[in-house]
Design an enzyme around this catalytic site. Structure first.
Site, PDB file in Angstrom:
ATOM      1  N   ASP A  96      -2.134  42.672  30.672  1.00 18.77           N
ATOM      2  CA  ASP A  96      -0.823  42.180  30.229  1.00 18.77           C
ATOM      3  C   ASP A  96      -0.220  41.460  31.426  1.00 18.77           C
ATOM      4  O   ASP A  96      -0.051  42.068  32.497  1.00 18.77           O
ATOM      5  CB  ASP A  96       0.045  43.373  29.803  1.00 18.77           C
ATOM      6  CG  ASP A  96       1.384  42.932  29.206  1.00 18.77           C
ATOM      7  OD1 ASP A  96       1.903  41.862  29.603  1.00 18.77           O
ATOM      8  OD2 ASP A  96       1.920  43.676  28.364  1.00 18.77           O
ATOM      9  N   SER A 115       2.011  22.461  29.475  1.00 21.02           N
ATOM     10  CA  SER A 115       2.278  21.835  28.170  1.00 21.02           C
ATOM     11  C   SER A 115       2.880  20.466  28.443  1.00 21.02           C
ATOM     12  O   SER A 115       3.372  20.227  29.566  1.00 21.02           O
ATOM     13  CB  SER A 115       3.283  22.702  27.406  1.00 21.02           C
ATOM     14  OG  SER A 115       3.854  21.991  26.323  1.00 21.02           O
ATOM     15  N   TYR A 157      11.622  27.462  26.993  1.00 19.46           N
ATOM     16  CA  TYR A 157      10.166  27.271  27.127  1.00 19.46           C
ATOM     17  C   TYR A 157       9.870  26.187  28.155  1.00 19.46           C
ATOM     18  O   TYR A 157       9.046  26.375  29.053  1.00 19.46           O
ATOM     19  CB  TYR A 157       9.591  26.889  25.754  1.00 19.46           C
ATOM     20  CG  TYR A 157       8.103  26.621  25.746  1.00 19.46           C
ATOM     21  CD1 TYR A 157       7.192  27.665  25.848  1.00 19.46           C
ATOM     22  CD2 TYR A 157       7.610  25.327  25.616  1.00 19.46           C
ATOM     23  CE1 TYR A 157       5.822  27.424  25.832  1.00 19.46           C
ATOM     24  CE2 TYR A 157       6.245  25.072  25.592  1.00 19.46           C
ATOM     25  CZ  TYR A 157       5.356  26.128  25.697  1.00 19.46           C
ATOM     26  OH  TYR A 157       3.996  25.881  25.681  1.00 19.46           O
ATOM     27  N   LYS A 198       7.688  26.069  31.771  1.00 19.38           N
ATOM     28  CA  LYS A 198       6.526  25.193  32.000  1.00 19.38           C
ATOM     29  C   LYS A 198       6.816  24.198  33.126  1.00 19.38           C
ATOM     30  O   LYS A 198       5.918  23.888  33.916  1.00 19.38           O
ATOM     31  CB  LYS A 198       6.126  24.484  30.697  1.00 19.38           C
ATOM     32  CG  LYS A 198       5.625  25.429  29.595  1.00 19.38           C
ATOM     33  CD  LYS A 198       4.331  26.151  29.972  1.00 19.38           C
ATOM     34  CE  LYS A 198       3.713  26.898  28.790  1.00 19.38           C
ATOM     35  NZ  LYS A 198       2.484  27.631  29.133  1.00 19.38           N
TER      36      LYS A 198
END
Ligand code: NAP
Length: 287
Positions: free
Chosen positions: A59, A138, A151, A155
């Site tokens: 994890d 991304s 998000y 990134k």
């Protein structure tokens, strides 16, 4: 002896496809996932492909689980050649709508998770004087998009993190750092993101609602030919090409769609090498 590859987030999507593809190419793959209850999908695909894959629990929020897998690989194989930081979660809510706990959770997985895993492998790669760290960012690491600011913030952070490592840890210790920037991957990602949204109250009835509906309508209404989505296998092939490259790029989009979206940011220095040369010259007197 086979090179070892440690991959995070292999229960589904890109991680699962990459684990199988890398094992086919001869890597000894340690495919990890946060819960082994989801191991059957990967185990079945590995059996169908006729490859052996070591499946372990890891994890990325839990440093002890990262250390345990790292120590096991070193005990058995003596080296970690490639780390692929793949585990990640999506998040679609405006900053005002998101709770601090939700924001912290996304940062913990997407940003801190990558830093934890990279920190764990670097001493081994430094000792070896070789290694590769491939991080799945991304297009959202280069271009901010509606309702994705949390998000995108994670990134964007990875882009800076990897770029900084590449400029000195890379050349001094012969460790390559590459950031991969997919546009969209056919995976569980969108489902998990929408499930998270639904589980935390769904689309809220506030002033953001019409803008969110417009955003979702635009994204979901795209013609397939205009779609950012690639198969996980196609993205895995790009990741593997970087793992094998003698001169891997600092950053790379994985599709023409992604390239087009990021063009205004990347045209001058598509693979990040020019910036690395300039930083080396300005801060380390290289060149
Ligand atoms: P996916 O199918 O949802 O896979 C994400 C993986 O990350 C799953 O295995 C998930 O495990 C794992 N994960 C989540 N939290 C974790 C944790 N705390 N520790 C370890 N693993 C954890 O999505 P994907 O598309 O393959 O995503 C892979 C990467 O590509 C991500 O970094 C994502 O940001 C990036 N990306 C995706 C897209 C896209 O459109 N899909 C586009 C650009 C970039 P569980 O199954 O246990 O949740």
């Amino acid at each position: 002896m086979s090179e070892t590859m440690l991959i995070t987030g292999c229960s589904t999507g890109l991680g699962q496809a990459l684990a199988v593809a890398a094992a086919r190419e001869g890597y000894k793959v340690y495919a990890t996932m946060r819960g082994l209850a989801k191991r059957d999908g990967l185990a079945t695909r590995a059996a169908e492909a006729g490859v052996a894959i070591e499946i372990r629990r890891l994890d990325v929020r839990d440093s002890a689980s990262i250390a345990a897998v790292g120590e096991e690989i070193i005990a058995i194989d003596g080296r970690i050649d490639v780390l692929v930081n793949n585990a990640g979660v999506g998040f679609v809510r405006s900053t005002e709508q998101a709770s601090e706990a939700e924001i912290a959770a996304v940062i913990d997985v997407n940003q801190m998770g990558v830093i934890r895993c990279t920190k764990a492998v670097l001493p081994h790669m430094r000792r070896q004087r070789s290694g590769r760290v491939l991080t799945i960012s991304s297009v959202g690491g280069l271009v901010g998009q509606p309702f994705n600011e949390i998000y995108c913030a994670t990134k964007f952070a990875l882009e800076g993190y990897m770029e900084a490592l590449a400029c000195y840890v890379g050349p001094v210790f012969n460790i390559h750092f590459t950031i991969l920037e997919p546009g969209g991957i056919q995976s569980e990602f969108a489902n998990s993101t929408l499930a998270q949204l639904a589980a935390t109250g769904g689309i809220l009835d506030d002033e953001y609602r019409p803008v969110l509906e417009q955003y979702m309508g635009t994204v979901q209404g795209r013609e397939w030919a205009n779609s950012p989505y690639q198969s996980a296998e196609d993205v895995a092939a790009v990741v593997l090409s970087c793992a094998r490259s003698e001169t891997p790029p600092v950053r790379m989009r994985t599709s023409p769609w992604g390239e087009e979206l990021c063009r205004l940011k990347t045209d001058v220095d598509p693979d990040g090498r020019k910036m690395q040369a300039m930083v080396g010259e300005m801060f380390l007197g290289q060149g």
